[in-house]
Write a protein that holds these residues in place. Sequence first.
Motif, PDB file in Angstrom:
ATOM      1  N   GLN A  93     -21.280  -2.690 -20.601  1.00 27.71           N
ATOM      2  CA  GLN A  93     -20.920  -4.024 -20.113  1.00 27.71           C
ATOM      3  C   GLN A  93     -22.085  -5.000 -20.222  1.00 27.71           C
ATOM      4  OE1 GLN A  93     -19.537  -3.140 -16.213  1.00 27.71           O
ATOM      5  NE2 GLN A  93     -17.509  -2.505 -16.909  1.00 27.71           N
ATOM      6  N   TYR A  94     -23.287  -4.545 -19.947  1.00 26.54           N
ATOM      7  CA  TYR A  94     -24.466  -5.405 -20.039  1.00 26.54           C
ATOM      8  C   TYR A  94     -24.619  -5.931 -21.462  1.00 26.54           C
ATOM      9  CZ  TYR A  94     -29.393  -6.642 -20.515  1.00 26.54           C
ATOM     10  OH  TYR A  94     -30.568  -7.288 -20.801  1.00 26.54           O
ATOM     11  N   TYR A  95     -24.564  -5.043 -22.438  1.00 27.09           N
ATOM     12  CA  TYR A  95     -24.764  -5.450 -23.825  1.00 27.09           C
ATOM     13  C   TYR A  95     -23.585  -6.270 -24.350  1.00 27.09           C
ATOM     14  CZ  TYR A  95     -28.893  -2.596 -23.795  1.00 27.09           C
ATOM     15  OH  TYR A  95     -30.127  -2.088 -23.490  1.00 27.09           O
ATOM     16  N   GLU A  96     -22.379  -5.975 -23.921  1.00 27.77           N
ATOM     17  CA  GLU A  96     -21.230  -6.770 -24.338  1.00 27.77           C
ATOM     18  C   GLU A  96     -21.368  -8.210 -23.867  1.00 27.77           C
ATOM     19  OE1 GLU A  96     -17.735  -4.701 -23.028  1.00 27.77           O
ATOM     20  OE2 GLU A  96     -18.081  -3.052 -24.426  1.00 27.77           O
ATOM     21  N   ARG A  97     -21.848  -8.397 -22.627  1.00 26.28           N
ATOM     22  CA  ARG A  97     -22.054  -9.757 -22.114  1.00 26.28           C
ATOM     23  C   ARG A  97     -23.139 -10.479 -22.903  1.00 26.28           C
ATOM     24  NH1 ARG A  97     -21.874  -7.334 -16.912  1.00 26.28           N
ATOM     25  NH2 ARG A  97     -24.122  -7.506 -16.815  1.00 26.28           N
ATOM     26  N   ARG A  98     -24.221  -9.792 -23.233  1.00 25.94           N
ATOM     27  CA  ARG A  98     -25.304 -10.413 -24.001  1.00 25.94           C
ATOM     28  C   ARG A  98     -24.841 -10.817 -25.387  1.00 25.94           C
ATOM     29  NH1 ARG A  98     -31.114  -8.163 -23.837  1.00 25.94           N
ATOM     30  NH2 ARG A  98     -31.305 -10.098 -24.985  1.00 25.94           N
ATOM     31  N   PHE A  99     -24.091  -9.943 -26.061  1.00 28.07           N
ATOM     32  CA  PHE A  99     -23.609 -10.265 -27.391  1.00 28.07           C
ATOM     33  C   PHE A  99     -22.600 -11.408 -27.354  1.00 28.07           C
ATOM     34  CE2 PHE A  99     -24.774  -5.724 -28.537  1.00 28.07           C
ATOM     35  CZ  PHE A  99     -25.946  -6.110 -29.177  1.00 28.07           C
ATOM     36  N   ALA A 101     -22.607 -13.800 -25.276  1.00 26.39           N
ATOM     37  CA  ALA A 101     -23.344 -15.030 -24.983  1.00 26.39           C
ATOM     38  C   ALA A 101     -24.220 -15.462 -26.155  1.00 26.39           C
ATOM     39  CB  ALA A 101     -24.199 -14.827 -23.734  1.00 26.39           C
ATOM     40  N   ASP A 103     -26.798 -13.692 -27.329  1.00 26.33           N
ATOM     41  CA  ASP A 103     -28.143 -13.099 -27.268  1.00 26.33           C
ATOM     42  C   ASP A 103     -28.241 -11.990 -28.311  1.00 26.33           C
ATOM     43  OD1 ASP A 103     -28.669 -14.706 -25.128  1.00 26.33           O
ATOM     44  OD2 ASP A 103     -28.345 -13.158 -23.611  1.00 26.33           O
ATOM     45  N   SER A 104     -29.428 -11.813 -28.818  1.00 26.08           N
ATOM     46  CA  SER A 104     -29.607 -10.686 -29.746  1.00 26.08           C
ATOM     47  C   SER A 104     -30.905  -9.971 -29.478  1.00 26.08           C
ATOM     48  CB  SER A 104     -29.572 -11.153 -31.188  1.00 26.08           C
ATOM     49  OG  SER A 104     -30.493 -12.197 -31.412  1.00 26.08           O
TER      50      SER A 104
END
Length: 104
Positions: A93-99, A101, A103-104
Motif C-alpha cells: 500500500q505504501y508503494y502504491e500510494r507513492r507511485f 502520486a 513519486d519514484s
Amino acid sequence: MYLVNIRLKSGSGGGIPSQVSALAAAIRAADGVEHVSVTSDPQGEMVLGLFVLATSLVEAEGRALDLLERALDASEELAGMGWTHQGVAMVDQYYERRFAAGDS
C-alpha cells in the motif's frame, strides 16, 4: 532492521507449540535479533516474526534461517516442524500510494 517472517508447519498441524521458549533459547547475540513475535494462521501454521539487525536483507534472512535451523535441531518441543516460507514482506500500500502520486 528487517522483519523476517518465517512460516512453520508442525507435523500434527497443531499450530503454535506450547513450548515456544525453545525458539527464544536458540537466539545468540550474534544473530542480531531484537524482538520475536509468534502468531498462528487459520491453516495451522505458526508465523514467526524476527526483527533482525543486519546491514542487508540477505544478511537478515540468513541470520533468521540459521537461528531457526538451530532451534529445530536442538529442541524436542519443535521436533517434526519445518519451515514452508521465509522472507521480508513488502508494504504494498505504501508503494502504491507513492507511485499513484508520481513519486519514484
